[in-house]
Structures are given as structure tokens and as C-alpha cells.
Motif scaffolding. Structure first.
Motif, PDB file in Angstrom:
ATOM      1  N   TRP A   1     -59.821  -7.624 -49.179  1.00 54.91           N
ATOM      2  CA  TRP A   1     -58.963  -7.112 -48.422  1.00 54.91           C
ATOM      3  C   TRP A   1     -57.614  -7.153 -48.842  1.00 54.91           C
ATOM      4  N   LYS A   2     -57.338  -8.178 -49.212  1.00 55.51           N
ATOM      5  CA  LYS A   2     -55.995  -8.435 -50.070  1.00 55.51           C
ATOM      6  C   LYS A   2     -55.714  -7.345 -51.202  1.00 55.51           C
ATOM      7  N   ALA A   3     -56.589  -7.019 -51.871  1.00 54.36           N
ATOM      8  CA  ALA A   3     -56.541  -5.680 -52.737  1.00 54.36           C
ATOM      9  C   ALA A   3     -56.242  -4.447 -52.294  1.00 54.36           C
ATOM     10  N   ALA A   4     -56.844  -4.274 -51.037  1.00 54.25           N
ATOM     11  CA  ALA A   4     -56.690  -3.065 -50.418  1.00 54.25           C
ATOM     12  C   ALA A   4     -55.277  -2.824 -49.790  1.00 54.25           C
ATOM     13  N   PHE A   5     -54.521  -3.893 -49.613  1.00 51.76           N
ATOM     14  CA  PHE A   5     -53.329  -3.779 -48.915  1.00 51.76           C
ATOM     15  C   PHE A   5     -52.141  -3.080 -49.546  1.00 51.76           C
ATOM     16  N   VAL A   6     -52.528  -3.013 -50.973  1.00 46.36           N
ATOM     17  CA  VAL A   6     -51.393  -1.977 -51.778  1.00 46.36           C
ATOM     18  C   VAL A   6     -51.667  -0.406 -51.325  1.00 46.36           C
TER      19      VAL A   6
ATOM     20  N   HIS B   1     -45.317  -1.088 -41.443  1.00 46.45           N
ATOM     21  CA  HIS B   1     -44.749  -2.205 -40.524  1.00 46.45           C
ATOM     22  C   HIS B   1     -45.656  -3.528 -40.708  1.00 46.45           C
ATOM     23  N   LEU B   2     -46.638  -3.539 -41.685  1.00 48.73           N
ATOM     24  CA  LEU B   2     -47.420  -4.729 -41.752  1.00 48.73           C
ATOM     25  C   LEU B   2     -47.075  -5.467 -43.040  1.00 48.73           C
TER      26      LEU B   2
ATOM     27  N   ASN C   1     -49.811 -10.645 -41.941  1.00 47.36           N
ATOM     28  CA  ASN C   1     -50.239  -9.958 -40.912  1.00 47.36           C
ATOM     29  C   ASN C   1     -51.426  -8.885 -40.810  1.00 47.36           C
ATOM     30  N   TYR C   2     -51.215  -8.436 -42.078  1.00 48.75           N
ATOM     31  CA  TYR C   2     -52.503  -7.375 -42.367  1.00 48.75           C
ATOM     32  C   TYR C   2     -53.772  -8.101 -42.475  1.00 48.75           C
TER      33      TYR C   2
END
Length: 142
Positions: A13-18, A26-27, A31-32
Motif C-alpha cells: 500500500w505504501k509503494a502505491a502512495f507515490v 490532500h492525503l 492518513n492514506y
């Protein structure tokens, strides 16, 4: 080689944040991650990424819903392609994945909303993906 896979843990999930940050600016990452985890646990949310040559280039988030107006349906919450990788068919591939998943799991409608300003996205949904514009979405912060 193109690969589409569901992201199932915090590292993924963290890798997808980019990529997701380009749509959900806004996230922040904390929070994401909290929202993804809660949505998966409580709402059946699925976060799926498309990789091209092992590089994540697009992501989508979707979830099953049951409503009186659509019955059993899938709501596409998020669909974004990395800004450096647009117009290569990745969004189409992810939306086709969602539609296939939907059909295989007994949901016969896929729906989504798109910001009024996203004219190119609207053209994509209507012309390329053959979605019908059937309503407006209204929002009030309380």
C-alpha cells in the motif's frame, strides 16, 4: 511485461502512495495508510496496481456495494496512472480488470464518479470505456 495484482499489505500500500498521491493530493502517507486499512477491513475495499516491467505505473481502488438503486455493484473509488505513464492503456487495463472481477464475483454494475474539472477523464470513461453518464454526485461537508 505488464502485471496487475491486488496489494494486500502495508508495504505494498505504501509503494502505491507515490501514484495515488497524484489523484488524492490532500492525503499524507499516514492518513492514506489508515484509510486504506480501514476501508479494506470494513468496506471490502481492494487496492490493485498495474506494473510495467516491475514498475508500478497505475493503481485503482474499488469496493463492492449494495444499494437499492444499483443492487449489487462495484464502486470505483480511485483510478490513477502515474503522470509520466499516461495514454499507454494502463487505465483501460485496470478498469477492464475491475469489470472482470465484478462479473466473476456476481456484481453486474461498475460505477464511479469523476470531478467536474476532469474533462479528459470523462471522455475516457464515456468514449473509450463506454460508461454512461447517469447522475451528478453531490457533497456537503458537515
Amino acid at each position: 511485461m505488464v502485471l496487475i495484482k491486488e496489494l494486500k499489505n502495508e508495504t505494498e500500500w505504501k509503494a502505491a502512495f507515490v501514484v495515488m498521491k497524484q489523484l488524492r493530493s490532500h492525503l499524507d502517507e499516514v492518513n492514506y495508510l489508515q484509510l486504506v486499512q480501514e476501508a479494506i477491513q470494513k468496506e471490502g475495499y481492494k487496492l490493485v496496481a498495474l506494473y510495467d516491467n516491475e514498475k508500478m505505473v497505475a493503481v485503482t481502488g474499488f469496493m463492492p456495494m449494495i444499494t437499492l438503486y444499483n443492487g449489487r455493484s462495484i464502486w470505483v473509488c480511485d483510478l490513477v496512472t502515474d503522470s509520466d505513464s499516461r495514454s499507454k492503456g494502463y487505465g483501460e487495463a485496470l478498469l477492464n480488470y475491475v469489470q472482470k472481477w465484478s462479473k466473476e464475483n456476481g456484481y453486474d454494475i461498475v460505477s464511479l464518479s469523476s470531478g467536474l474539472q476532469r474533462v479528459d477523464a470523462h471522455r475516457f470513461y464515456e468514449n473509450k470505456m463506454e460508461y454512461d453518464k447517469v447522475s451528478y454526485v453531490f457533497l456537503k461537508r458537515v
